[in-house]
Structure formats: C-alpha cells, structure tokens
Design a protein around this motif. Structure first.
Motif, PDB file in Angstrom:
ATOM      1  N   THR A 204       0.861  -1.193   0.000  1.00 17.64           N
ATOM      2  CA  THR A 204       0.000   0.000   0.000  1.00 17.64           C
ATOM      3  C   THR A 204       0.899   1.245   0.000  1.00 17.64           C
ATOM      4  O   THR A 204       2.069   1.157   0.380  1.00 17.64           O
ATOM      5  N   ASP A 205       0.334   2.367  -0.448  1.00 20.79           N
ATOM      6  CA  ASP A 205       1.040   3.654  -0.379  1.00 20.79           C
ATOM      7  C   ASP A 205       0.340   4.507   0.646  1.00 20.79           C
ATOM      8  O   ASP A 205      -0.813   4.885   0.459  1.00 20.79           O
ATOM      9  N   GLU A 206       1.025   4.783   1.750  1.00 21.96           N
ATOM     10  CA  GLU A 206       0.396   5.544   2.826  1.00 21.96           C
ATOM     11  C   GLU A 206       1.300   6.700   3.245  1.00 21.96           C
ATOM     12  O   GLU A 206       2.512   6.622   3.122  1.00 21.96           O
ATOM     13  N   TYR A 207       0.667   7.749   3.727  1.00 16.16           N
ATOM     14  CA  TYR A 207       1.409   8.924   4.181  1.00 16.16           C
ATOM     15  C   TYR A 207       0.981   9.273   5.585  1.00 16.16           C
ATOM     16  O   TYR A 207      -0.209   9.343   5.872  1.00 16.16           O
ATOM     17  N   TYR A 208       1.962   9.468   6.450  1.00 15.73           N
ATOM     18  CA  TYR A 208       1.670   9.851   7.824  1.00 15.73           C
ATOM     19  C   TYR A 208       1.461  11.368   7.906  1.00 15.73           C
ATOM     20  O   TYR A 208       2.216  12.135   7.298  1.00 15.73           O
ATOM     21  N   GLY A 209       0.462  11.768   8.674  1.00 17.58           N
ATOM     22  CA  GLY A 209       0.249  13.185   8.946  1.00 17.58           C
ATOM     23  C   GLY A 209       0.012  13.384  10.429  1.00 17.58           C
ATOM     24  O   GLY A 209      -0.299  12.434  11.160  1.00 17.58           O
ATOM     25  N   ILE A 210       0.167  14.618  10.878  1.00 15.12           N
ATOM     26  CA  ILE A 210      -0.182  14.955  12.257  1.00 15.12           C
ATOM     27  C   ILE A 210      -1.677  15.231  12.258  1.00 15.12           C
ATOM     28  O   ILE A 210      -2.154  16.037  11.455  1.00 15.12           O
ATOM     29  N   ALA A 211      -2.414  14.537  13.121  1.00 10.24           N
ATOM     30  CA  ALA A 211      -3.860  14.741  13.208  1.00 10.24           C
ATOM     31  C   ALA A 211      -4.123  15.912  14.147  1.00 10.24           C
ATOM     32  O   ALA A 211      -3.476  16.033  15.189  1.00 10.24           O
ATOM     33  N   VAL A 212      -5.064  16.766  13.760  1.00  8.34           N
ATOM     34  CA  VAL A 212      -5.368  17.969  14.533  1.00  8.34           C
ATOM     35  C   VAL A 212      -6.875  18.023  14.784  1.00  8.34           C
ATOM     36  O   VAL A 212      -7.666  17.762  13.868  1.00  8.34           O
ATOM     37  N   ALA A 213      -7.258  18.344  16.006  1.00  4.82           N
ATOM     38  CA  ALA A 213      -8.684  18.492  16.326  1.00  4.82           C
ATOM     39  C   ALA A 213      -9.269  19.615  15.476  1.00  4.82           C
ATOM     40  O   ALA A 213      -8.611  20.634  15.254  1.00  4.82           O
ATOM     41  N   LYS A 214     -10.496  19.423  15.017  1.00  5.34           N
ATOM     42  CA  LYS A 214     -11.112  20.401  14.099  1.00  5.34           C
ATOM     43  C   LYS A 214     -11.140  21.813  14.671  1.00  5.34           C
ATOM     44  O   LYS A 214     -10.976  22.779  13.936  1.00  5.34           O
ATOM     45  N   ARG A 215     -11.318  21.922  15.993  1.00  3.95           N
ATOM     46  CA  ARG A 215     -11.369  23.260  16.594  1.00  3.95           C
ATOM     47  C   ARG A 215     -10.025  23.982  16.533  1.00  3.95           C
ATOM     48  O   ARG A 215      -9.947  25.183  16.776  1.00  3.95           O
TER      49      ARG A 215
END
Ligand code: ARG
Length: 244
Positions: A204-215
């Motif tokens: 698979t091709d996956e990319y990690y990101g920093i998750a941020v709360a919508k607020r």
C-alpha cells in the motif's frame, strides 16, 4: 452579609471561574501518541520515557513553530476518538492520512511515506506475500493493516491493542502472519531474525500526517510551515538516519 463573608464569596466565585479557564488555555497543547509502535513511538523500558522518530519530529516541529506541547500516551482507539472529539489538541502516532479519518479530524501535510507488509514465521513456505495470505492474521486494532487484512478473502483478522503481542502470537504459532507498517515490521524482524521474516513487497502507499482536532484549524498552517522548513533543513533525513 458581612464584608468578610462577602469577600470570601466573591473570591470563591472568581476561583471557580478561573479554574476551568486555566486548564483550557494554560498554553500547553496536548499531543496524543500511542507509544506501542517502535521505532516511531514507544516507551523506553529503562527510562520509561516516550521516544522515537515521531517524538523527535513533533518536538522539532513545535520548536520551529514556537508551540508549547505536552505528549500524552493513549491507546490507538481512544487516540483517534480523542482527536475527533477535541479531547487532545493533536496526535502524532504514525497516523496514515485516510479519507475516512479526514471526516473526523484535520491533517497536516504528510511527513513520512510508509506501506503495509506481511511478516510470517521463519519456517513458513506457503505464504509468499499479500497475494496468497490465508488463515488467521494479526494486526493492531483500527489500523490500516487491519483494514487490508479484512479485504483479503480467506483470512481471518485477529486484532491486538499492541502490535508487540501480535508478533508474540506469531512467534508462538498462534497466528500465521502479521500485517503492519513496513518500518515497524522491519524492526521486529530485525530483533527476531531467527523467528520472523518479511514476505513480499510493501503493498500500500500511505502517508503519515499529524492529526489535529477540528477546533484547532489555525494550527494547520503553522505545522505545515514548520514541516516545510524542517524538510528544507534536512531534519527529516537526519531523524530517519537516527531511527530507521
Ligand atoms: N499507520 C497505521 C494507521 O494509521 C498504523 C498506525 C499505528 N500507530 C500507533 N502508534 N500504534 O492505521
């Protein structure tokens, strides 16, 4: 009401108003991480500190962006719901950016590319890769590895809160394979070269990101600028050399 009683009353009222405000905007942004995923995030058994590639990445980003952060170690499932509900400001935890997750949370630009890979016992001869995977296969619950196993007919998914226990079950012959992010797989195989082996390619091709709360949408821009600056400075390459 006597003056002293009245002052006490007003004082208590002010404290009452101040306390919730305090815990909310005392400055430190909470960054959740599920420290069960070496070499990205794990607990050092000697020092009990959380460390790994992601921890260094997040620390460098925070420094670059001038953010005051505090890591909190939480299990994978509550980590994702916690960011979705705004309990945590952000999370760094080898989180693959997916369309589904984007409904519940925001993501920074990608900071790392990874993909799923299959690990089997050293004596396995029939399973040669994801194409002929069959039997009971382990993955961490709620991860992209688990989602991939569910797509392969002939396999039964066994989920674990901690991928370390999946590898233990694999070494004990309880399951036939484990599917997880390739650098994590390489780490476990590297530590148990007489018991485990990788079969097939990253599928698979996956990319990690920093998750941020919508607020916290205003954080995204700062994070992305810091990621770009650190990429340009070669910080990511240095950290990859250190940890991977
Ligand atoms: N990259 C995979 C996913 O997003 C697995 C991440 C698991 N991370 C962890 N810290 N346990 O689903």
């Amino acid at each position: 009401m006597k003056r002293a009683t009245w002052l006490l009353f007003v004082g208590l009222l002010l404290i009452g108003l101040a306390v919730p405000g305090c815990s909310k905007d005392s400055g430190k942004l909470t960054v959740a991480t599920d420290a069960t995923w070496p070499p990205f995030e794990y607990v050092n058994t000697d020092t009990k500190a959380i460390e790994g590639f992601d921890i260094d990445v997040m620390t460098a980003i925070a420094q670059e962006a001038g953010l005051d952060i505090e890591f909190v170690n939480v299990a994978w499932d509550p980590l994702l719901t916690g960011v979705a509900q705004g309990t945590y400001d952000m999370a760094i935890s080898s989180i693959t950016i997916t369309e589904d997750r984007k409904k519940d949370m925001l993501f920074s630009d990608p900071y790392f590319a990874a993909g799923q890979i299959v690990v089997v016992g050293i004596n396995e001869s029939t399973i040669t890769g994801p194409g002929n995977l069959a039997g009971v296969v382990g993955a961490q619950i709620g991860t992209t590895g688990a989602f991939e196993i569910e797509k392969i007919s002939g396999t039964t998914l066994k989920t674990y809160d901690d991928i370390g226990f999946a590898f233990q079950d694999l070494m004990n012959g309880q399951i036939v394979a484990v599917v997880c992010d390739n650098p994590v797989a390489l780490g476990y195989v590297g530590e148990n070269p007489t018991k485990l082996k990788i079969v097939g390619d990253v599928f698979t091709d996956e990319y990690y990101g920093i998750a941020v709360a919508k607020r916290n949408s205003d954080l995204i821009d700062d994070l992305n600028k810091a990621i770009a600056a650190l990429k340009a400075k070669g910080t990511f390459d240095q950290l990859a050399d250190k940890w991977l």
